[in-house]
Design a protein around this motif. Structure first.
Motif, PDB file in Angstrom:
ATOM      1  N   HIS A 135      -1.877   9.104  -3.167  1.00 15.88           N
ATOM      2  CA  HIS A 135      -2.029   7.859  -2.396  1.00 15.88           C
ATOM      3  C   HIS A 135      -1.857   6.680  -3.349  1.00 15.88           C
ATOM      4  O   HIS A 135      -2.816   6.024  -3.720  1.00 15.88           O
ATOM      5  CB  HIS A 135      -3.401   7.822  -1.714  1.00 15.88           C
ATOM      6  N   SER A 136      -0.616   6.464  -3.748  1.00 13.13           N
ATOM      7  CA  SER A 136      -0.358   5.497  -4.817  1.00 13.13           C
ATOM      8  C   SER A 136      -0.018   4.110  -4.277  1.00 13.13           C
ATOM      9  O   SER A 136       0.013   3.894  -3.075  1.00 13.13           O
ATOM     10  CB  SER A 136       0.793   5.995  -5.683  1.00 13.13           C
ATOM     11  N   VAL A 137       0.253   3.227  -5.201  1.00 14.34           N
ATOM     12  CA  VAL A 137       0.418   1.809  -4.867  1.00 14.34           C
ATOM     13  C   VAL A 137       1.651   1.554  -4.006  1.00 14.34           C
ATOM     14  O   VAL A 137       1.675   0.621  -3.199  1.00 14.34           O
ATOM     15  CB  VAL A 137       0.418   0.960  -6.163  1.00 14.34           C
ATOM     16  N   VAL A 141       6.293   5.609  -0.521  1.00 14.47           N
ATOM     17  CA  VAL A 141       6.340   7.020  -0.921  1.00 14.47           C
ATOM     18  C   VAL A 141       4.959   7.661  -0.907  1.00 14.47           C
ATOM     19  O   VAL A 141       4.826   8.876  -1.058  1.00 14.47           O
ATOM     20  CB  VAL A 141       6.959   7.176  -2.333  1.00 14.47           C
ATOM     21  N   SER A 142       3.937   6.866  -0.724  1.00 16.59           N
ATOM     22  CA  SER A 142       2.577   7.358  -0.799  1.00 16.59           C
ATOM     23  C   SER A 142       2.228   8.241   0.398  1.00 16.59           C
ATOM     24  O   SER A 142       2.633   7.959   1.527  1.00 16.59           O
ATOM     25  CB  SER A 142       1.639   6.148  -0.853  1.00 16.59           C
ATOM     26  N   SER A 143       1.450   9.314   0.162  1.00 15.60           N
ATOM     27  CA  SER A 143       1.011  10.179   1.258  1.00 15.60           C
ATOM     28  C   SER A 143       0.217   9.357   2.261  1.00 15.60           C
ATOM     29  O   SER A 143      -0.648   8.576   1.877  1.00 15.60           O
ATOM     30  CB  SER A 143       0.127  11.314   0.735  1.00 15.60           C
ATOM     31  N   ALA A 144       0.493   9.549   3.519  1.00 11.73           N
ATOM     32  CA  ALA A 144      -0.166   8.849   4.626  1.00 11.73           C
ATOM     33  C   ALA A 144      -0.057   7.325   4.485  1.00 11.73           C
ATOM     34  O   ALA A 144      -0.859   6.586   5.064  1.00 11.73           O
ATOM     35  CB  ALA A 144      -1.635   9.275   4.766  1.00 11.73           C
ATOM     36  N   GLY A 157      -5.897   0.143   4.460  1.00 12.84           N
ATOM     37  CA  GLY A 157      -5.874   1.345   5.297  1.00 12.84           C
ATOM     38  C   GLY A 157      -4.626   2.196   5.158  1.00 12.84           C
ATOM     39  O   GLY A 157      -3.803   1.978   4.269  1.00 12.84           O
ATOM     40  N   SER A 158      -4.508   3.172   6.041  1.00 14.91           N
ATOM     41  CA  SER A 158      -3.414   4.149   5.954  1.00 14.91           C
ATOM     42  C   SER A 158      -2.355   3.878   7.012  1.00 14.91           C
ATOM     43  O   SER A 158      -2.528   3.021   7.884  1.00 14.91           O
ATOM     44  CB  SER A 158      -3.976   5.549   6.135  1.00 14.91           C
ATOM     45  N   ARG A 159      -1.269   4.623   6.913  1.00 17.84           N
ATOM     46  CA  ARG A 159      -0.139   4.532   7.861  1.00 17.84           C
ATOM     47  C   ARG A 159       0.369   3.098   7.945  1.00 17.84           C
ATOM     48  O   ARG A 159       0.518   2.547   9.038  1.00 17.84           O
ATOM     49  CB  ARG A 159      -0.562   5.019   9.256  1.00 17.84           C
ATOM     50  N   ARG A 160       0.588   2.499   6.785  1.00 15.60           N
ATOM     51  CA  ARG A 160       1.080   1.123   6.759  1.00 15.60           C
ATOM     52  C   ARG A 160       2.607   1.110   6.790  1.00 15.60           C
ATOM     53  O   ARG A 160       3.252   1.952   6.176  1.00 15.60           O
ATOM     54  CB  ARG A 160       0.594   0.431   5.474  1.00 15.60           C
ATOM     55  N   ALA A 161       3.147   0.112   7.481  1.00 13.27           N
ATOM     56  CA  ALA A 161       4.603   0.007   7.592  1.00 13.27           C
ATOM     57  C   ALA A 161       5.204  -0.409   6.255  1.00 13.27           C
ATOM     58  O   ALA A 161       6.228   0.109   5.827  1.00 13.27           O
ATOM     59  CB  ALA A 161       4.975  -0.994   8.676  1.00 13.27           C
ATOM     60  N   ALA A 163       4.172  -2.880   2.278  1.00 12.08           N
ATOM     61  CA  ALA A 163       3.135  -3.376   1.376  1.00 12.08           C
ATOM     62  C   ALA A 163       2.353  -4.550   1.949  1.00 12.08           C
ATOM     63  O   ALA A 163       1.207  -4.795   1.559  1.00 12.08           O
ATOM     64  CB  ALA A 163       3.755  -3.781   0.049  1.00 12.08           C
ATOM     65  N   GLU A 164       2.979  -5.301   2.876  1.00 12.71           N
ATOM     66  CA  GLU A 164       2.309  -6.494   3.413  1.00 12.71           C
ATOM     67  C   GLU A 164       1.375  -6.172   4.571  1.00 12.71           C
ATOM     68  O   GLU A 164       0.392  -6.861   4.790  1.00 12.71           O
ATOM     69  CB  GLU A 164       3.354  -7.533   3.879  1.00 12.71           C
ATOM     70  N   SER A 165       1.714  -5.162   5.325  1.00 14.10           N
ATOM     71  CA  SER A 165       0.965  -4.922   6.560  1.00 14.10           C
ATOM     72  C   SER A 165      -0.287  -4.083   6.308  1.00 14.10           C
ATOM     73  O   SER A 165      -0.419  -3.404   5.288  1.00 14.10           O
ATOM     74  CB  SER A 165       1.856  -4.203   7.571  1.00 14.10           C
ATOM     75  N   THR A 166      -1.206  -4.168   7.252  1.00 12.44           N
ATOM     76  CA  THR A 166      -2.372  -3.290   7.209  1.00 12.44           C
ATOM     77  C   THR A 166      -2.139  -2.159   8.199  1.00 12.44           C
ATOM     78  O   THR A 166      -1.327  -2.276   9.119  1.00 12.44           O
ATOM     79  CB  THR A 166      -3.655  -4.051   7.601  1.00 12.44           C
ATOM     80  N   GLY A 167      -2.854  -1.061   7.976  1.00 11.48           N
ATOM     81  CA  GLY A 167      -2.660   0.100   8.850  1.00 11.48           C
ATOM     82  C   GLY A 167      -3.960   0.520   9.506  1.00 11.48           C
ATOM     83  O   GLY A 167      -4.770  -0.322   9.881  1.00 11.48           O
ATOM     84  N   THR A 168      -4.179   1.814   9.584  1.00 11.11           N
ATOM     85  CA  THR A 168      -5.395   2.342  10.187  1.00 11.11           C
ATOM     86  C   THR A 168      -6.563   2.171   9.216  1.00 11.11           C
ATOM     87  O   THR A 168      -6.442   2.541   8.046  1.00 11.11           O
ATOM     88  CB  THR A 168      -5.224   3.848  10.485  1.00 11.11           C
ATOM     89  N   ASP A 169      -7.647   1.611   9.706  1.00 11.64           N
ATOM     90  CA  ASP A 169      -8.844   1.446   8.878  1.00 11.64           C
ATOM     91  C   ASP A 169      -9.373   2.840   8.503  1.00 11.64           C
ATOM     92  O   ASP A 169      -9.664   3.651   9.373  1.00 11.64           O
ATOM     93  CB  ASP A 169      -9.895   0.667   9.699  1.00 11.64           C
ATOM     94  N   ILE A 170      -9.496   3.100   7.192  1.00  7.09           N
ATOM     95  CA  ILE A 170     -10.009   4.427   6.800  1.00  7.09           C
ATOM     96  C   ILE A 170     -11.521   4.391   6.583  1.00  7.09           C
ATOM     97  O   ILE A 170     -12.142   5.403   6.300  1.00  7.09           O
ATOM     98  CB  ILE A 170      -9.318   4.971   5.518  1.00  7.09           C
TER      99      ILE A 170
END
Ligand code: HEC
Length: 233
Positions: A135-137, A141-144, A157-161, A163-170
């Motif tokens: 789960h890298s920067v 290419v980062s998992s999830a 969060g995860s499942r981000r489109a 670097a700028e967007s936010t995804g699912t709150d983990i």
């Protein structure tokens, strides 16, 4: 014939006796030298039968005044509980959060102690990869599409489109037990690479103990016996 046998017997006996005497002589000379008084065997210094060495005593143990409960200098906590306490306290990057450790001690910590759990290898089990190695920067290419390498990434969060967007709150919006992060490190995800062997109950040293609000151990008024003075010779 008879004489020959006798010769052999006497010969052997003589050699044996001479050998024994030579051996005793050798031992004597070795130990005492060429003297009959053998003063080498004497003790160099006369010893008295009474021991004159001072007895070894340990310094008297120091008991804090008033018998206060001794505060340990480190806290021990399950790694998941440490992250959980941080999440429950609002997951701040800088502010301290509190938790109760496995020994019931009140402790305080900051995000600085949570971060290594994501970025250090060999942490969750022997030979484990760091979370960041998958789960890298780079979310592309980062998992999830999850970046655990820094505070902003964790919060995004995860499942981000991208670097700028936010995804699912983990972090489950502050409710740890229902968060994705809790789910992925506390329950066995045998089918997810890097998650199968994570030890959910891993205990670590983290946080600083807070002084107890009230001493739990009551002081006894009996004074401790004085350490026995060392007798002077
Ligand atoms: C070997 C690579 C690898 C390692 C190491 C790894 N993960 Fe994952 N992780 C994955 C993969 C792949 C997924 C996606 C699983 C899926 O799609 O269901 C995932 C999913 C997740 C998710 C859920 C994200 C979502 O939206 O579904 C979280 C949270 C997570 N990992 C946290 C961690 C943490 C914390 C660590 C370190 C203790 C870690 N991971 C270590 C590969 C890894």
């Amino acid at each position: 014939m008879n004489d020959d046998v006798k010769k052999y017997i006497y010969g052997t006996l003589t050699v044996f006796v001479v050998g024994v005497l030579a051996w005793i002589g050798f031992l004597y000379i070795n130990a005492c030298g060429f003297t009959l008084t053998c003063n080498r065997g004497k003790l160099a210094v006369d010893r008295t039968p009474v021991p004159t060495l001072l007895p070894a005593t340990l310094p008297a143990m120091e008991i804090p005044a008033g018998g206060e409960a001794v505060v340990p200098d480190q806290c021990r906590v399950a790694a998941t509980d440490l992250i959980g306490a941080w999440v429950a306290a609002g997951s701040s990057e800088t502010e301290a959060f509190q938790f109760v450790d496995v020994n019931g001690q009140d402790c305080e910590s900051t995000f600085e102690e949570v971060k290594p759990l994501f970025i250090e290898a060999n942490y969750w089990y022997v030979g484990s990869l760091s979370c960041v190695s998958c789960h890298s920067v780079d979310v592309a290419v980062s998992s999830a599409q999850l970046d655990l390498s820094n505070y902003a990434g964790i919060m995004a969060g995860s499942r981000r489109a991208d670097a700028e967007s936010t995804g699912t709150d983990i972090l489950g919006a502050g409710s740890w037990d229902s968060s994705l992060l809790y789910e992925f490190i506390s329950t066995s995800k045998a089918d997810v690479p890097g998650h199968a062997d994570i030890k959910a109950d891993l205990l670590i040293f983290a946080g600083t103990p807070l002084p107890a609000p009230e001493p739990t151990v009551t002081a006894t008024s009996t004074p401790l016996p004085e350490a026995t003075a060392t007798p002077t010779p």
